[in-house]
Design an enzyme around this catalytic site. Structure first.
Site, short mmCIF file in Angstrom:
data_model
loop_
_atom_site.label_atom_id
_atom_site.label_comp_id
_atom_site.label_asym_id
_atom_site.label_seq_id
_atom_site.Cartn_x
_atom_site.Cartn_y
_atom_site.Cartn_z
CD GLU A 12 -2.75 -1.34 2.41
OE1 GLU A 12 -3.85 -0.80 2.58
OE2 GLU A 12 -2.21 -2.09 3.27
CG ASP A 195 -13.05 -6.59 0.60
OD1 ASP A 195 -13.91 -6.67 1.49
OD2 ASP A 195 -11.95 -6.04 0.76
#
Length: 227
Positions: A12, A195
């Site tokens: 990230e 998600d």
């Protein structure tokens, strides 16, 4: 201006760290802090580790050891609002814990008026200008993020929607916002979706994390360039 930039995991934040010029590395509390220049601006970046406590430790060290003036979070999140698809990006306007009782924040330190930490108005404004002036492949939305230390099941999703109605959920943002609040440091989070209700679970997170994190970093870089 010196900007502290936090990503929970290597995936990230490392693509951004790799672009820092004149890079120096210092270690505190088993964390590595990468300082230098991005777009001729002073930055200090790191990956803090997953969960609220790790994120809070990293944030306080940034403030105490590096005299940062602003904090930005980049990374991924789980989509809660059905408008979000995998790869879309959420910019925080306000942040809350979904696993902390309200009275802990309002009746005790830091004696907040309500449970929501506000993102910095100026950073939000500049980010909106970035979105207006840029062409991103993903959709970028502004709104509420909530934080807690669990992957969200279908039943948990319904409870969170009923109580908080956020765009997305993660495991670090509220704790970083919390530390910034008590230190009076301007804060903003940029989170891209790995998600959703349609594509859920740890497998979706793992499959999408690397590619989706690049969307968040792209918005972050354009924001820094615009400031």
């Amino acid at each position: 201006m010196r900007i502290g930039i936090i990503g929970p995991s290597e995936n990230e934040i490392v693509p951004f760290i790799d672009k820092i010029h004149s890079k120096k590395v210092k270690a505190y509390a088993m964390l590595k802090f990468y300082s230098g220049k991005y777009d001729n601006k002073d930055v200090v970046a790191l990956y803090c580790g997953v969960c609220k406590v790790n994120a809070a430790i990293a944030t306080q060290i940034l403030i105490d050891k590096f005299n940062i003036t602003h904090v930005m979070v980049t990374g991924v999140a789980g989509g809660i609002d059905s408008v979000l698809k995998v790869g879309d990006t959420v910019i925080s306007t306000e942040i809350a814990y979904h696993d902390v009782e309200a009275g802990i924040l309002t009746e005790y330190h830091p004696w907040m008026d309500n449970i929501y930490f506000k993102a910095d108005n100026t950073l939000v404004y500049v980010c909106k200008k970035v979105v207006e002036e840029s062409e991103f492949k993903q959709k970028v939305l502004f709104g509420r993020i909530v934080t807690g230390e669990a992957f969200i099941s279908d039943s948990g999703r319904e409870d969170i929607i009923k109580k908080y109605n956020p765009l997305c959920v993660d495991m670090e943002t509220a704790s970083i916002a919390h530390v910034c609040y008590v230190n009076k440091i301007p804060f903003l989070a940029i989170r891209s979706i790995t998600d959703t209700a349609d594509e859920s679970g740890t497998e979706a997170f793992e499959n999408n994390c690397v590619s989706v994190a690049k969307n968040s970093i792209e918005v972050l870089e354009k924001l820094i360039e615009k400031i």
